[in-house]
Write a protein that holds these residues in place. Sequence first.
Motif, PDB file in Angstrom:
ATOM      1  N   GLY A 251      36.738  24.997  41.283  1.00  0.00           N
ATOM      2  CA  GLY A 251      36.383  24.224  40.095  1.00  0.00           C
ATOM      3  C   GLY A 251      37.621  23.906  39.276  1.00  0.00           C
ATOM      4  N   LYS A 252      37.499  24.029  37.974  1.00  0.00           N
ATOM      5  CA  LYS A 252      38.630  23.775  37.083  1.00  0.00           C
ATOM      6  C   LYS A 252      39.637  24.920  37.228  1.00  0.00           C
ATOM      7  N   ILE A 253      40.871  24.580  37.609  1.00  0.00           N
ATOM      8  CA  ILE A 253      41.891  25.601  37.818  1.00  0.00           C
ATOM      9  C   ILE A 253      42.260  26.227  36.473  1.00  0.00           C
ATOM     10  N   THR A 254      42.189  27.540  36.420  1.00  0.00           N
ATOM     11  CA  THR A 254      42.446  28.297  35.206  1.00  0.00           C
ATOM     12  C   THR A 254      43.708  29.129  35.395  1.00  0.00           C
ATOM     13  N   SER A 255      44.506  29.204  34.368  1.00  0.00           N
ATOM     14  CA  SER A 255      45.734  29.992  34.427  1.00  0.00           C
ATOM     15  C   SER A 255      45.414  31.454  34.697  1.00  0.00           C
ATOM     16  N   TRP A 256      46.238  32.094  35.470  1.00  0.00           N
ATOM     17  CA  TRP A 256      46.114  33.518  35.810  1.00  0.00           C
ATOM     18  C   TRP A 256      46.279  34.366  34.552  1.00  0.00           C
ATOM     19  N   ASP A 257      47.186  33.974  33.645  1.00  0.00           N
ATOM     20  CA  ASP A 257      47.457  34.714  32.409  1.00  0.00           C
ATOM     21  C   ASP A 257      46.732  34.063  31.239  1.00  0.00           C
ATOM     22  N   PHE A 258      46.253  34.870  30.313  1.00  0.00           N
ATOM     23  CA  PHE A 258      45.610  34.351  29.116  1.00  0.00           C
ATOM     24  C   PHE A 258      46.681  33.828  28.171  1.00  0.00           C
ATOM     25  N   GLN A 259      46.586  32.571  27.812  1.00  0.00           N
ATOM     26  CA  GLN A 259      47.507  31.959  26.862  1.00  0.00           C
ATOM     27  C   GLN A 259      46.679  31.131  25.893  1.00  0.00           C
ATOM     28  N   PRO A 260      46.464  31.647  24.692  1.00  0.00           N
ATOM     29  CA  PRO A 260      45.647  30.896  23.749  1.00  0.00           C
ATOM     30  C   PRO A 260      46.308  29.551  23.422  1.00  0.00           C
ATOM     31  N   MET A 261      45.514  28.499  23.459  1.00  0.00           N
ATOM     32  CA  MET A 261      46.031  27.169  23.143  1.00  0.00           C
ATOM     33  C   MET A 261      46.155  27.023  21.630  1.00  0.00           C
ATOM     34  N   VAL A 262      47.291  26.566  21.192  1.00  0.00           N
ATOM     35  CA  VAL A 262      47.534  26.368  19.773  1.00  0.00           C
ATOM     36  C   VAL A 262      47.891  24.913  19.556  1.00  0.00           C
ATOM     37  N   ASP A 263      47.138  24.249  18.718  1.00  0.00           N
ATOM     38  CA  ASP A 263      47.414  22.856  18.350  1.00  0.00           C
ATOM     39  C   ASP A 263      48.135  22.880  17.019  1.00  0.00           C
ATOM     40  N   ALA A 264      49.433  22.645  17.059  1.00  0.00           N
ATOM     41  CA  ALA A 264      50.252  22.730  15.843  1.00  0.00           C
ATOM     42  C   ALA A 264      49.789  21.760  14.767  1.00  0.00           C
ATOM     43  N   SER A 265      49.185  20.632  15.153  1.00  0.00           N
ATOM     44  CA  SER A 265      48.718  19.650  14.163  1.00  0.00           C
ATOM     45  C   SER A 265      47.549  20.186  13.334  1.00  0.00           C
TER      46      SER A 265
END
Length: 100
Positions: free
Chosen positions: A84-98
């Motif tokens: 399915g949707k390829i997910t990163s092996w490591d958890f990395q919270p997405m941060v939207d600087a805007s």
Amino acid sequence: MVSTTREPILMIPLGNFKFVHAPGDPDQLFNLSNDPQELTNLADSLVHSEMVAALRQEIADQVHEDVLWSQRRRRLVARSLMKGKITSWDFQPMVDASQQ
């Protein structure tokens, strides 16, 4: 004084004996009946050489099995993450600087 180690330390109790193995350090074997304070290391004793060799082999076999099991688990997770949707092996919270 606090002792530290960079490798796993393994201890195997065997009847009256205690065997300690830490990669990079000499093995230790103590007869707790005769030496409860663990002052005399018997690991290099010819009398105990077969016991020490068997304990070293037991550790090598077990570590090998643990590594194989760990590899199987990681491969299963990696294969699952590729579906399915390829997910990163490591958890990395997405941060939207805007948005900050």
